[in-house]
Design an enzyme around this catalytic site. Structure first.
Site, PDB file in Angstrom:
ATOM      1  N   PRO A 196       0.849  -1.189   0.000  1.00 43.47           N
ATOM      2  CA  PRO A 196       0.000   0.000   0.000  1.00 43.47           C
ATOM      3  C   PRO A 196       0.886   1.241   0.000  1.00 43.47           C
ATOM      4  CG  PRO A 196       0.027  -1.044   2.190  1.00 43.47           C
ATOM      5  CD  PRO A 196       0.802  -1.929   1.272  1.00 43.47           C
ATOM      6  N   MET A 197       0.624   2.166  -0.901  1.00 43.23           N
ATOM      7  CA  MET A 197       1.424   3.409  -0.949  1.00 43.23           C
ATOM      8  C   MET A 197       0.505   4.579  -1.281  1.00 43.23           C
ATOM      9  SD  MET A 197       5.015   2.271  -2.745  1.00 43.23           S
ATOM     10  CE  MET A 197       4.302   1.310  -4.060  1.00 43.23           C
TER      11      MET A 197
ATOM     12  N   GLN B 117      -6.452  -1.482   2.605  1.00 42.37           N
ATOM     13  CA  GLN B 117      -5.834  -1.192   3.898  1.00 42.37           C
ATOM     14  C   GLN B 117      -6.576  -0.076   4.622  1.00 42.37           C
ATOM     15  OE1 GLN B 117      -2.126   1.072   4.617  1.00 42.37           O
ATOM     16  NE2 GLN B 117      -1.369  -0.797   5.582  1.00 42.37           N
TER      17      GLN B 117
ATOM     18  N   CYS C 175       2.602   2.688   9.772  1.00 43.06           N
ATOM     19  CA  CYS C 175       2.876   3.976   9.138  1.00 43.06           C
ATOM     20  C   CYS C 175       3.251   5.021  10.191  1.00 43.06           C
ATOM     21  CB  CYS C 175       1.635   4.418   8.368  1.00 43.06           C
ATOM     22  SG  CYS C 175       1.916   5.943   7.484  1.00 43.06           S
TER      23      CYS C 175
ATOM     24  N   GLY D 141      10.345  -4.430   2.808  1.00 44.47           N
ATOM     25  CA  GLY D 141      11.355  -3.414   3.055  1.00 44.47           C
ATOM     26  C   GLY D 141      12.590  -3.605   2.201  1.00 44.47           C
TER      27      GLY D 141
ATOM     28  N   GLY E 283       7.279  -2.473  -2.570  1.00 45.92           N
ATOM     29  CA  GLY E 283       6.625  -1.196  -2.785  1.00 45.92           C
ATOM     30  C   GLY E 283       7.337  -0.333  -3.807  1.00 45.92           C
ATOM     31  N   ARG E 284       8.313   0.425  -3.324  1.00 46.59           N
ATOM     32  CA  ARG E 284       8.946   1.428  -4.188  1.00 46.59           C
ATOM     33  C   ARG E 284       9.572   0.844  -5.442  1.00 46.59           C
ATOM     34  NH1 ARG E 284      12.171   3.831   0.794  1.00 46.59           N
ATOM     35  NH2 ARG E 284      11.997   1.618   1.287  1.00 46.59           N
TER      36      ARG E 284
HETATM   37  C1  LIG Z   1       4.905   7.035  -1.157  1.00 44.92           C
HETATM   38  C2  LIG Z   1       4.681   5.963  -0.131  1.00 44.92           C
HETATM   39  C3  LIG Z   1       3.447   5.845   0.478  1.00 44.92           C
HETATM   40  C4  LIG Z   1       3.211   4.853   1.425  1.00 44.92           C
HETATM   41  N1  LIG Z   1       1.963   4.709   1.960  1.00 44.92           N
HETATM   42  C5  LIG Z   1       1.708   3.669   2.801  1.00 44.92           C
HETATM   43  C6  LIG Z   1       0.390   3.377   3.236  1.00 44.92           C
HETATM   44  O1  LIG Z   1      -0.597   4.021   2.835  1.00 44.92           O
HETATM   45  N2  LIG Z   1       0.215   2.342   4.103  1.00 44.92           N
HETATM   46  C7  LIG Z   1       1.263   1.570   4.532  1.00 44.92           C
HETATM   47  O2  LIG Z   1       1.077   0.626   5.305  1.00 44.92           O
HETATM   48  N3  LIG Z   1       2.513   1.807   4.104  1.00 44.92           N
HETATM   49  C8  LIG Z   1       2.751   2.814   3.250  1.00 44.92           C
HETATM   50  N4  LIG Z   1       4.006   2.990   2.748  1.00 44.92           N
HETATM   51  C9  LIG Z   1       5.070   2.040   3.145  1.00 44.92           C
HETATM   52  C10 LIG Z   1       5.128   0.873   2.140  1.00 44.92           C
HETATM   53  O3  LIG Z   1       3.930   0.126   2.158  1.00 44.92           O
HETATM   54  C11 LIG Z   1       6.312  -0.060   2.466  1.00 44.92           C
HETATM   55  O4  LIG Z   1       6.110  -0.622   3.732  1.00 44.92           O
HETATM   56  C12 LIG Z   1       7.654   0.661   2.458  1.00 44.92           C
HETATM   57  O5  LIG Z   1       7.759   1.516   1.335  1.00 44.92           O
HETATM   58  C13 LIG Z   1       8.809  -0.326   2.469  1.00 44.92           C
HETATM   59  O6  LIG Z   1       8.735  -1.184   1.347  1.00 44.92           O
HETATM   60  P1  LIG Z   1       9.633  -0.932   0.015  1.00 44.92           P
HETATM   61  O7  LIG Z   1      11.051  -0.766   0.487  1.00 44.92           O
HETATM   62  O8  LIG Z   1       9.437  -2.174  -0.810  1.00 44.92           O
HETATM   63  O9  LIG Z   1       9.126   0.306  -0.643  1.00 44.92           O
HETATM   64  C14 LIG Z   1       4.260   3.969   1.799  1.00 44.92           C
HETATM   65  C15 LIG Z   1       5.497   4.087   1.156  1.00 44.92           C
HETATM   66  C16 LIG Z   1       5.707   5.063   0.193  1.00 44.92           C
HETATM   67  C17 LIG Z   1       7.054   5.129  -0.502  1.00 44.92           C
END
Ligand SMILES: Cc1cc2nc3c(=O)[nH]c(=O)nc-3n(C[C@H](O)[C@H](O)[C@H](O)COP(=O)(O)O)c2cc1C
Length: 331
Positions: A16-17, A68, A98, A210, A231-232
């Site tokens: 979720p982002m 979510q 978060c 992560g 995510g990213r």
């Molecule tokens: C722009 C952005 C928005 C995010 N929004 C949420 C969110 O709405 N809910 C959530 O649980 N995590 C949110 N996250 C965290 C991601 O879900 C994830 O846990 C985090 O980016 C680490 O994973 P990654 O390294 O694969 O990106 C967000 C991350 C980013 C970069």
């Protein structure tokens, strides 16, 4: 539609982002993989109850898809969970990870890790109302609430309330001193803590999250846990999902053969969304990463970002941008 085999799909999920994983992005990603589990952005429970339908919009093509929720009021969350299930989502997830200030002022997100009994109550109350899985996305700790004993106790407590699926961002959150962005980059990531969780609770479905950047890395993690959430990296390079159906799920890849064919497949959706009043830039921002590293990739992005605010025909603009790119080979 309730997806019966959600744990199969959970082997790889897209995180979720906020502002990123909107319904347009999810539709686009679904053109790349039939199996990957998609997550919505976090929807605040209070907002869902007051302005519901706007947050629930999605295309059945997106399934399997999880919604979510952010919140900490058991009754309100239970009501939301019912609405989420009724709207056709396959899972409802509670955000306990978060760290943003907005989330802290609303008393939910990562700070909920400090209130394990409240999280348990929330889960129990949601589970009473729905058949779909109620899952929790969390960290390995928050502020001074760290260490294996704390983490294990948190998971055990929430599990005893009926949650058997956890997605763990393998780093501690700092509610003071770090921005949300910094909280995604430091402190150091501890995948071993998540692996240990799976060893201690083999009956739970555990996904690790992560800093996971490639499908190969995801496959390595899958030797230790049940699922990987990315995510990213997926947002920056959505094409990586083109091989997920074979590499992660052992089936046939579903994605079009080339990135340009993928974009062609997305154009009818763009036309429909634009006709329904969606600003073109809301759609095209999700395409920026598709040609990263290709000759003309930067030009592609520039044509979209400069053209989208004024273009009436989104499909024509995307085709013009595609013409600027030389796509070499597959993948
Ligand atoms: C722009 C952005 C928005 C995010 N929004 C949420 C969110 O709405 N809910 C959530 O649980 N995590 C949110 N996250 C965290 C991601 O879900 C994830 O846990 C985090 O980016 C680490 O994973 P990654 O390294 O694969 O990106 C967000 C991350 C980013 C970069």
């Amino acid at each position: 539609m309730i997806c019966k085999d959600l744990n199969f799909h959970r082997r790889l999920s897209v995180a979720p982002m906020l502002d990123f994983t909107d319904r347009h992005e999810r539709f686009f990603l679904r053109l790349l993989s039939k199996n990957v589990l998609l997550y919505t952005e976090m929807i605040v429970a209070n907002a869902l109850l007051h302005a519901g339908p706007r947050f629930l919009q999605h295309d059945p093509v997106e399934n399997p898809v999880a919604l979510q929720l952010g919140g900490s009021d058991p009754k309100m969350l239970a009501e939301c969970a019912k609405i989420v299930e009724g709207a056709g989502f396959d899972e409802v997830n509670l955000n306990c990870g978060c760290p943003s200030e907005r989330v802290q002022s609303g008393s939910f997100g990562a700070m909920l890790m400090k209130q394990k009994d409240l999280v348990a109550e929330c889960v129990q109350s949601m589970k009473k109302e729905v058949q779909i899985p109620v899952t929790v996305k969390t960290r390995i700790g928050v502020d001074d609430f760290t260490g294996w004993e704390f983490f294990e106790d948190f998971i055990r407590t929430v599990h005893s309330a009926g949650c058997d699926t956890f997605i763990i961002h393998a780093r501690t959150a700092r509610l003071r001193g770090y921005s949300p962005k910094e909280n995604r980059e430091k402190p150091a990531i501890h995948y071993e803590t998540v692996y240990k969780l799976k060893e201690v609770f083999p009956q739970l479905n555990i996904s690790v999250n992560g800093d996971i950047r490639t499908i190969d890395q995801a496959k390595e993690h899958l030797k230790h846990v049940d699922g990987v959430m990315m995510g990213r990296a997926v947002y920056a390079n959505p094409w990586m999902l083109a091989t997920a159906d074979s590499e992660i799920y052992g089936g046939k890849d579903f994605a079009p053969q080339t990135r340009k064919a993928l974009l062609e497949a997305f154009l009818p959706y763009v036309q429909k969304a634009q006709a329904e009043g969606c600003p073109l830039s809301v759609l095209t921002k999700h395409l920026y990463g598709i040609f990263t590293g290709f000759p003309g990739g930067r030009k592609f992005r520039q044509i979209l970002s400069e053209g989208a605010p004024k273009a009436l025909d989104g499909a024509a603009l995307i085709r013009t941008a595609m013409d600027a790119v030389e796509e070499i080979g597959f993948p």
